[in-house]
Design a protein around this motif. Structure first.
Motif, short mmCIF file in Angstrom:
data_model
loop_
_atom_site.label_atom_id
_atom_site.label_comp_id
_atom_site.label_asym_id
_atom_site.label_seq_id
_atom_site.Cartn_x
_atom_site.Cartn_y
_atom_site.Cartn_z
N GLU A 298 -2.73 51.40 121.77
CA GLU A 298 -2.47 52.28 122.92
C GLU A 298 -1.65 51.55 123.98
O GLU A 298 -0.73 52.13 124.58
N HIS A 299 -1.97 50.25 124.21
CA HIS A 299 -1.21 49.48 125.18
C HIS A 299 0.24 49.30 124.71
O HIS A 299 1.18 49.43 125.49
N ARG A 300 0.40 49.01 123.41
CA ARG A 300 1.76 48.83 122.91
C ARG A 300 2.57 50.12 123.01
O ARG A 300 3.72 50.12 123.48
N ASP A 301 1.98 51.24 122.58
CA ASP A 301 2.70 52.50 122.62
C ASP A 301 3.02 52.93 124.04
O ASP A 301 4.08 53.50 124.32
N GLY A 302 2.08 52.66 124.96
CA GLY A 302 2.33 52.98 126.36
C GLY A 302 3.52 52.20 126.90
O GLY A 302 4.34 52.74 127.66
N HIS A 303 3.63 50.93 126.49
CA HIS A 303 4.77 50.11 126.92
C HIS A 303 6.08 50.66 126.36
O HIS A 303 7.08 50.77 127.07
N LEU A 304 6.07 51.04 125.10
CA LEU A 304 7.27 51.62 124.49
C LEU A 304 7.68 52.91 125.18
O LEU A 304 8.86 53.15 125.46
N GLN A 305 6.71 53.77 125.47
CA GLN A 305 6.99 55.07 126.07
C GLN A 305 7.46 54.96 127.51
O GLN A 305 8.04 55.90 128.06
N SER A 306 7.22 53.81 128.14
CA SER A 306 7.64 53.62 129.53
C SER A 306 9.13 53.34 129.66
O SER A 306 9.65 53.22 130.77
N GLY A 307 9.85 53.25 128.55
CA GLY A 307 11.27 52.92 128.58
C GLY A 307 11.53 51.44 128.42
O GLY A 307 12.58 50.94 128.79
N MET A 308 10.57 50.74 127.80
CA MET A 308 10.64 49.29 127.65
C MET A 308 11.91 48.84 126.93
O MET A 308 12.55 47.86 127.32
N GLU A 309 12.30 49.56 125.85
CA GLU A 309 13.44 49.10 125.06
C GLU A 309 14.73 49.15 125.86
O GLU A 309 15.50 48.20 125.88
N ILE A 310 14.97 50.25 126.56
CA ILE A 310 16.18 50.36 127.37
C ILE A 310 16.15 49.32 128.48
O ILE A 310 17.16 48.65 128.77
N GLY A 311 14.98 49.16 129.12
CA GLY A 311 14.86 48.16 130.18
C GLY A 311 15.13 46.75 129.67
O GLY A 311 15.80 45.95 130.34
N MET A 312 14.63 46.44 128.46
CA MET A 312 14.85 45.12 127.89
C MET A 312 16.32 44.89 127.59
O MET A 312 16.87 43.81 127.82
N ARG A 313 16.99 45.92 127.06
CA ARG A 313 18.42 45.79 126.78
C ARG A 313 19.20 45.50 128.07
O ARG A 313 20.07 44.61 128.11
N GLU A 314 18.90 46.26 129.12
CA GLU A 314 19.62 46.08 130.38
C GLU A 314 19.34 44.70 130.97
O GLU A 314 20.23 44.03 131.50
N THR A 315 18.08 44.25 130.87
CA THR A 315 17.70 42.94 131.39
C THR A 315 18.43 41.82 130.65
O THR A 315 19.00 40.91 131.28
N LEU A 316 18.45 41.88 129.33
CA LEU A 316 19.09 40.82 128.55
C LEU A 316 20.62 40.88 128.67
O LEU A 316 21.29 39.85 128.54
N ASN A 317 21.16 42.05 128.95
CA ASN A 317 22.59 42.12 129.24
C ASN A 317 22.91 41.37 130.53
O ASN A 317 23.94 40.69 130.64
N ARG A 318 22.05 41.50 131.52
CA ARG A 318 22.25 40.77 132.77
C ARG A 318 22.09 39.27 132.54
O ARG A 318 22.80 38.46 133.15
N LEU A 319 21.15 38.90 131.68
CA LEU A 319 21.01 37.48 131.34
C LEU A 319 22.29 36.97 130.67
O LEU A 319 22.73 35.85 130.95
N GLU A 320 22.86 37.78 129.78
CA GLU A 320 24.12 37.40 129.12
C GLU A 320 25.20 37.14 130.16
O GLU A 320 25.97 36.16 130.08
N GLU A 321 25.31 38.02 131.16
CA GLU A 321 26.31 37.85 132.21
C GLU A 321 26.08 36.55 132.98
O GLU A 321 27.03 35.82 133.30
N LEU A 322 24.82 36.26 133.27
CA LEU A 322 24.50 35.03 134.00
C LEU A 322 24.86 33.80 133.16
O LEU A 322 25.46 32.84 133.68
N LEU A 323 24.50 33.82 131.89
CA LEU A 323 24.80 32.67 131.02
C LEU A 323 26.29 32.42 130.92
O LEU A 323 26.76 31.28 130.90
N THR A 324 27.08 33.50 130.89
CA THR A 324 28.54 33.35 130.85
C THR A 324 29.05 32.65 132.10
O THR A 324 29.89 31.75 132.04
N SER A 325 28.50 33.03 133.26
CA SER A 325 28.93 32.40 134.50
C SER A 325 28.46 30.95 134.59
O SER A 325 29.17 30.09 135.10
N MET A 326 27.25 30.67 134.07
CA MET A 326 26.74 29.30 134.08
C MET A 326 27.55 28.40 133.15
O MET A 326 27.81 27.23 133.46
N ALA A 327 27.94 28.94 132.00
CA ALA A 327 28.70 28.14 131.03
C ALA A 327 30.09 27.80 131.57
O ALA A 327 30.61 26.74 131.28
#
Length: 327
Positions: A298-327
């Protein structure tokens, strides 16, 4: 019948029908229509911003949006959901809230019922918006207010928003469900492991990427990087004036390859889960794995239903942008 900005418009005595095809799957379009964080990023004509004050997506539940014009003028609208059938259909009243009439200085139409129909077209979605008025006079008032142009402009914003999400989904992130209480996220970054670990664990870097949605800013970033040490992040969402707190405790730290910690979303009691981050480097690139273990399905499904996947994609895209600037 007329075509405008890729939308098809039909009018009858009491009804306006606007139809548009979006290059995104139905589930994604429905999510963009109903998730407050997504609604705030596209709803309203171009140049406007939107704040979602209420979104109780169930029959009898209420919604309230406040559109803000470029000059700061607010246009509040509200509604009551009559029918909700994910991801196919939503029927709701569409009302102008207190203060709207004074702003536009017009006799507003009343009793509007709006039906949004989402049709699956093989990875595309036909959205049909049926706007029904109690009288022909109310329909005329609504048209004179610019309802068709307003929705066409909003649909342009939605089209752009969906295109960004679809593009992000092609950025190499995969999400798998190895068991009923687990999620595994994998992403490859064009950066060395040392740099990824640093970006993940140093507050001055975390503040620049954690959170995904660009309407959010980090107001608290506390990291005590030792076994038994605590961490806490607080995100402020400008779109709806709310705070989101996340916190946990470090269980294992092996720089720069492994980090194990608990995580809880503070507004939800007993939402703790265990995150294991592993980083593997090859040819100057880093494969990131996040293994999330939940106390129940139930906890896992609730996390998925909250939009976790889209949020994770957007978060890691921002991390990618940061890593590019750091490199």
């Amino acid at each position: 019948m007329t075509a405008s900005n890729s939308s098809t418009i039909q009018s009858s005595e009491r009804e306006i029908v606007i139809t548009r095809v979006f290059n995104a799957p139905r589930e994604l379009v429905f999510k963009a229509w109903t998730d407050p964080q997504h609604v705030a990023q596209w709803w309203g004509p171009k140049g406007f911003t939107t704040r979602v004050d209420e979104m109780d997506l169930r029959p009898g539940g209420t919604s309230r949006y406040v559109m803000c014009g470029p000059d700061g003028t607010e246009y509040p609208v509200k509604g009551v959901f009559h029918e909700v059938v994910p991801p196919e259909r939503i029927v709701t009243s569409d009302e102008f809230d207190e203060g709207f009439e004074e702003v536009v200085k017009a006799d507003l139409p009343k009793g509007i019922i709006m039906t949004a129909i989402f049709e699956d077209l093989n990875d595309k979605t036909r959205l049909t918006l049926r706007i029904v008025h109690p009288t022909a006079e109310d329909r005329r008032k609504h048209e004179e207010m610019g309802v068709v142009a307003g929705w066409n402009s909003s649909f342009e914003c939605l089209d752009e928003f969906l295109a960004k999400i679809v593009a992000n989904q092609g950025n190499g992130l995969t999400l798998t469900l190895p068991s009923e209480r687990e999620i595994v996220v994998t992403r490859i970054f064009n950066a060395p492991r040392r740099l990824v670990f640093e970006a993940w664990t140093q507050p001055e870097h975390v503040k620049r990427w954690f959170g995904g949605c660009r309407s959010m800013t980090m107001t608290v970033c506390e990291i005590d990087l030792r076994v038994g040490g605590k961490w806490r992040y607080v995100l402020y969402d400008l779109s709806n004036d709310t705070e989101h707190g996340f916190s946990g405790e470090y269980r294992e730290i092996v720089p720069p390859q492994r980090l194990v910690s608990t995580e809880r979303y503070e507004p939800i009691p007993n939402s703790d889960h265990l995150n294991t981050l592993t980083l593997a480097e090859q040819d100057g690139k880093t494969t990131l794995h996040i293994h999330i273990q939940y106390p129940s399905v139930e906890h896992r499904d609730g996390h998925l239903q909250s939009g976790m996947e889209i949020g994770m994609r957007e978060t890691l895209n921002r991390l990618e942008e940061l890593l590019t600037s750091m490199a």
